[in-house]
Scaffold this motif. Structure first.
Motif, PDB file in Angstrom:
ATOM      1  N   ARG A  19       0.827  -1.197   0.000  1.00 14.55           N
ATOM      2  CA  ARG A  19       0.000   0.000   0.000  1.00 14.55           C
ATOM      3  C   ARG A  19       0.867   1.255   0.000  1.00 14.55           C
ATOM      4  O   ARG A  19       2.025   1.215   0.433  1.00 14.55           O
ATOM      5  CB  ARG A  19      -0.922   0.018   1.229  1.00 14.55           C
ATOM      6  CG  ARG A  19      -2.015  -1.040   1.198  1.00 14.55           C
ATOM      7  CD  ARG A  19      -2.898  -0.912   2.426  1.00 14.55           C
ATOM      8  NE  ARG A  19      -2.131  -1.159   3.651  1.00 14.55           N
ATOM      9  CZ  ARG A  19      -2.542  -0.812   4.869  1.00 14.55           C
ATOM     10  NH1 ARG A  19      -3.703  -0.191   5.025  1.00 14.55           N
ATOM     11  NH2 ARG A  19      -1.802  -1.084   5.921  1.00 14.55           N
ATOM     12  N   PRO A  20       0.327   2.384  -0.448  1.00 17.87           N
ATOM     13  CA  PRO A  20       1.109   3.633  -0.440  1.00 17.87           C
ATOM     14  C   PRO A  20       1.476   4.047   0.982  1.00 17.87           C
ATOM     15  O   PRO A  20       0.736   3.782   1.932  1.00 17.87           O
ATOM     16  CB  PRO A  20       0.152   4.650  -1.083  1.00 17.87           C
ATOM     17  CG  PRO A  20      -0.831   3.831  -1.845  1.00 17.87           C
ATOM     18  CD  PRO A  20      -0.997   2.556  -1.092  1.00 17.87           C
ATOM     19  N   VAL A  21       2.604   4.706   1.134  1.00 18.85           N
ATOM     20  CA  VAL A  21       3.029   5.184   2.446  1.00 18.85           C
ATOM     21  C   VAL A  21       2.219   6.411   2.844  1.00 18.85           C
ATOM     22  O   VAL A  21       1.712   7.147   1.999  1.00 18.85           O
ATOM     23  CB  VAL A  21       4.533   5.539   2.453  1.00 18.85           C
ATOM     24  CG1 VAL A  21       5.375   4.292   2.363  1.00 18.85           C
ATOM     25  CG2 VAL A  21       4.877   6.518   1.336  1.00 18.85           C
ATOM     26  N   GLY A  22       2.103   6.635   4.139  1.00 19.52           N
ATOM     27  CA  GLY A  22       1.419   7.801   4.668  1.00 19.52           C
ATOM     28  C   GLY A  22       2.389   8.664   5.460  1.00 19.52           C
ATOM     29  O   GLY A  22       3.599   8.415   5.498  1.00 19.52           O
ATOM     30  N   LEU A  23       1.836   9.668   6.126  1.00 24.28           N
ATOM     31  CA  LEU A  23       2.658  10.605   6.884  1.00 24.28           C
ATOM     32  C   LEU A  23       3.451   9.912   7.985  1.00 24.28           C
ATOM     33  O   LEU A  23       4.617  10.242   8.230  1.00 24.28           O
ATOM     34  CB  LEU A  23       1.764  11.694   7.490  1.00 24.28           C
ATOM     35  CG  LEU A  23       2.476  12.782   8.300  1.00 24.28           C
ATOM     36  CD1 LEU A  23       3.477  13.542   7.442  1.00 24.28           C
ATOM     37  CD2 LEU A  23       1.457  13.748   8.904  1.00 24.28           C
ATOM     38  N   GLN A  24       2.850   8.949   8.662  1.00 28.55           N
ATOM     39  CA  GLN A  24       3.532   8.252   9.752  1.00 28.55           C
ATOM     40  C   GLN A  24       4.781   7.540   9.259  1.00 28.55           C
ATOM     41  O   GLN A  24       5.853   7.624   9.875  1.00 28.55           O
ATOM     42  CB  GLN A  24       2.581   7.259  10.412  1.00 28.55           C
ATOM     43  CG  GLN A  24       3.209   6.470  11.560  1.00 28.55           C
ATOM     44  CD  GLN A  24       2.234   5.477  12.177  1.00 28.55           C
ATOM     45  OE1 GLN A  24       1.036   5.518  11.903  1.00 28.55           O
ATOM     46  NE2 GLN A  24       2.733   4.595  13.007  1.00 28.55           N
ATOM     47  N   GLN A  25       4.661   6.819   8.145  1.00 29.39           N
ATOM     48  CA  GLN A  25       5.801   6.062   7.622  1.00 29.39           C
ATOM     49  C   GLN A  25       6.900   7.000   7.101  1.00 29.39           C
ATOM     50  O   GLN A  25       8.086   6.783   7.376  1.00 29.39           O
ATOM     51  CB  GLN A  25       5.354   5.122   6.496  1.00 29.39           C
ATOM     52  CG  GLN A  25       4.488   3.958   6.929  1.00 29.39           C
ATOM     53  CD  GLN A  25       3.063   4.350   7.191  1.00 29.39           C
ATOM     54  OE1 GLN A  25       2.529   5.256   6.548  1.00 29.39           O
ATOM     55  NE2 GLN A  25       2.415   3.670   8.126  1.00 29.39           N
ATOM     56  N   THR A  26       6.515   8.024   6.367  1.00 31.06           N
ATOM     57  CA  THR A  26       7.529   8.927   5.800  1.00 31.06           C
ATOM     58  C   THR A  26       8.246   9.709   6.891  1.00 31.06           C
ATOM     59  O   THR A  26       9.455   9.945   6.797  1.00 31.06           O
ATOM     60  CB  THR A  26       6.884   9.901   4.799  1.00 31.06           C
ATOM     61  OG1 THR A  26       5.857  10.660   5.453  1.00 31.06           O
ATOM     62  CG2 THR A  26       6.275   9.155   3.631  1.00 31.06           C
ATOM     63  N   ALA A  27       7.507  10.109   7.940  1.00 37.12           N
ATOM     64  CA  ALA A  27       8.130  10.859   9.037  1.00 37.12           C
ATOM     65  C   ALA A  27       9.127   9.989   9.786  1.00 37.12           C
ATOM     66  O   ALA A  27      10.241  10.436  10.117  1.00 37.12           O
ATOM     67  CB  ALA A  27       7.063  11.385   9.990  1.00 37.12           C
ATOM     68  N   LEU A  28       8.767   8.742  10.048  1.00 39.51           N
ATOM     69  CA  LEU A  28       9.666   7.843  10.775  1.00 39.51           C
ATOM     70  C   LEU A  28      10.919   7.545   9.963  1.00 39.51           C
ATOM     71  O   LEU A  28      12.031   7.514  10.503  1.00 39.51           O
ATOM     72  CB  LEU A  28       8.917   6.547  11.103  1.00 39.51           C
ATOM     73  CG  LEU A  28       9.568   5.609  12.135  1.00 39.51           C
ATOM     74  CD1 LEU A  28       9.891   6.353  13.417  1.00 39.51           C
ATOM     75  CD2 LEU A  28       8.643   4.425  12.425  1.00 39.51           C
ATOM     76  N   ARG A  29      10.771   7.346   8.669  1.00 40.03           N
ATOM     77  CA  ARG A  29      11.932   7.109   7.811  1.00 40.03           C
ATOM     78  C   ARG A  29      12.864   8.316   7.803  1.00 40.03           C
ATOM     79  O   ARG A  29      14.086   8.175   7.846  1.00 40.03           O
ATOM     80  CB  ARG A  29      11.491   6.801   6.373  1.00 40.03           C
ATOM     81  CG  ARG A  29      10.744   5.507   6.205  1.00 40.03           C
ATOM     82  CD  ARG A  29      10.379   5.251   4.753  1.00 40.03           C
ATOM     83  NE  ARG A  29      11.493   4.645   4.037  1.00 40.03           N
ATOM     84  CZ  ARG A  29      12.257   5.252   3.153  1.00 40.03           C
ATOM     85  NH1 ARG A  29      12.040   6.523   2.870  1.00 40.03           N
ATOM     86  NH2 ARG A  29      13.241   4.617   2.552  1.00 40.03           N
ATOM     87  N   ALA A  30      12.273   9.518   7.739  1.00 41.47           N
ATOM     88  CA  ALA A  30      13.087  10.739   7.686  1.00 41.47           C
ATOM     89  C   ALA A  30      13.815  10.989   9.000  1.00 41.47           C
ATOM     90  O   ALA A  30      14.993  11.386   9.008  1.00 41.47           O
ATOM     91  CB  ALA A  30      12.204  11.932   7.335  1.00 41.47           C
ATOM     92  N   LEU A  31      13.147  10.750  10.123  1.00 41.04           N
ATOM     93  CA  LEU A  31      13.762  11.004  11.422  1.00 41.04           C
ATOM     94  C   LEU A  31      14.909  10.031  11.703  1.00 41.04           C
ATOM     95  O   LEU A  31      15.862  10.375  12.412  1.00 41.04           O
ATOM     96  CB  LEU A  31      12.709  10.899  12.531  1.00 41.04           C
ATOM     97  CG  LEU A  31      11.653  12.017  12.548  1.00 41.04           C
ATOM     98  CD1 LEU A  31      10.587  11.730  13.590  1.00 41.04           C
ATOM     99  CD2 LEU A  31      12.308  13.376  12.816  1.00 41.04           C
ATOM    100  N   LEU A  32      14.823   8.824  11.151  1.00 44.67           N
ATOM    101  CA  LEU A  32      15.875   7.827  11.370  1.00 44.67           C
ATOM    102  C   LEU A  32      16.959   7.861  10.294  1.00 44.67           C
ATOM    103  O   LEU A  32      17.928   7.112  10.368  1.00 44.67           O
ATOM    104  CB  LEU A  32      15.257   6.424  11.435  1.00 44.67           C
ATOM    105  CG  LEU A  32      14.371   6.155  12.656  1.00 44.67           C
ATOM    106  CD1 LEU A  32      13.739   4.780  12.562  1.00 44.67           C
ATOM    107  CD2 LEU A  32      15.184   6.266  13.938  1.00 44.67           C
ATOM    108  N   ARG A  33      16.809   8.721   9.306  1.00 44.85           N
ATOM    109  CA  ARG A  33      17.789   8.805   8.234  1.00 44.85           C
ATOM    110  C   ARG A  33      19.197   9.132   8.748  1.00 44.85           C
ATOM    111  O   ARG A  33      20.181   8.541   8.258  1.00 44.85           O
ATOM    112  CB  ARG A  33      17.340   9.828   7.184  1.00 44.85           C
ATOM    113  CG  ARG A  33      18.233   9.899   5.962  1.00 44.85           C
ATOM    114  CD  ARG A  33      17.634  10.799   4.890  1.00 44.85           C
ATOM    115  NE  ARG A  33      16.438  10.197   4.309  1.00 44.85           N
ATOM    116  CZ  ARG A  33      16.475   9.305   3.339  1.00 44.85           C
ATOM    117  NH1 ARG A  33      17.640   8.909   2.840  1.00 44.85           N
ATOM    118  NH2 ARG A  33      15.358   8.812   2.853  1.00 44.85           N
TER     119      ARG A  33
END
Length: 266
Positions: free
Chosen positions: A115-129
């Motif tokens: 399924r497409p990513v949402g705000l929760q997934q994109t935010a978590l990926r960015a914060l852990l980058r």
């Protein structure tokens, strides 16, 4: 690690889709492009901030003393990180898992179930980058992980795949065999019982069936046919009518019913 790892997803409608994982080469290329774009954005930010901070220091120095410089530096670092993380969150949320770099490299972030990513997934990926980039930790995870996930992907439940070629047209190809069946359905079936969501599932199947394996396609078409027959109160069909043709006929019939104002059409 295989050169082209593949992964299978099963959607809530039991559609089986297979994708190719992006691979570290494509991901590195996308990240390089994104960092060039980010460098331009950050350059503009630094120039504007230096100009503004000089004026703020003059105004606030009499109130806060010499500590105002430390506060301005801290604000600059926080704002800079917000721009850095916000860049990935903004584009991956708005563009359904793609940044400018990912779009150029033809890769996309999706959830583990496709399924497409949402705000929760994109935010978590960015914060852990930043953790992933510390001593190339993310690259090591991608190389030695079968799903090619970095730390941010593991935490967010996402995966990076090669973007599929978009459909050339949203117009469905309907076989000639479906047309007489569709005319028969208009006379004997209760198409008003078919909800817009049901129609959307049929349409999605007809659009995606070409990308499915033969086994998955036959299984899903048979399941959908049984469900639709129960919904529209249709007892039986001629034995020669295959599920795909029946679903095409239902699609045509529901569209016409929608034109009369009972359904939604397209």
């Amino acid at each position: 690690m295989h050169l082209f790892n593949r992964i299978k997803f099963r959607t809530p409608e039991t559609v089986e889709l297979e994708f190719t994982l992006a691979g570290i080469g494509n991901r590195a290329w996308a990240l390089l492009i994104d960092y060039h774009v980010l460098a331009g954005i950050m350059t503009v930010f630094v120039v504007v901030w230096v100009t503004v901070s000089v004026q703020l220091q003059k105004l606030w120095e009499g109130i806060f003393g010499k500590q105002v410089s430390l506060w301005l530096i801290a604000i600059a670092f926080i704002t800079g990180f917000a721009i850095y993380a916000g860049y990935f969150v903004f584009f991956e949320t708005l563009w359904h898992g793609q940044t400018p770099g990912k779009r150029f490299a033809k890769i996309r972030v999706v959830r583990d179930d496709g399924r497409p990513v949402g705000l929760q997934q994109t935010a978590l990926r960015a914060l852990l980058r930043p953790i992933d980039e510390f001593f190339y930790l993310g690259a090591l995870f991608i190389i030695f992980n079968n799903s090619e996930k970095r730390v941010g992907d593991l935490a967010a439940g996402t995966i990076v795949i090669q973007a599929q070629r978009p459909l050339a047209s949203t117009t469905l190809t309907i076989s000639e065999q479906a047309k007489p069946i569709y005319e028969h359905l208009l006379q004997v079936a209760d198409l008003s019982a078919l909800l817009p969501d049901d129609f959307a599932v049929i349409r999605e199947y007809l659009l995606r069936r070409g990308a499915m394996s033969t086994k998955a396609r036959m299984k899903l078409a048979l399941e959908l046919t049984g469900q639709v027959k129960d919904i529209i109160d249709l007892e039986k069909l001629p034995e020669t009518v295959v599920p795909d043709v029946f679903l095409e006929a239902v699609y045509l019939a529901y569209k016409e019913v929608g034109d009369w104002g009972v359904g939604t059409g397209e």
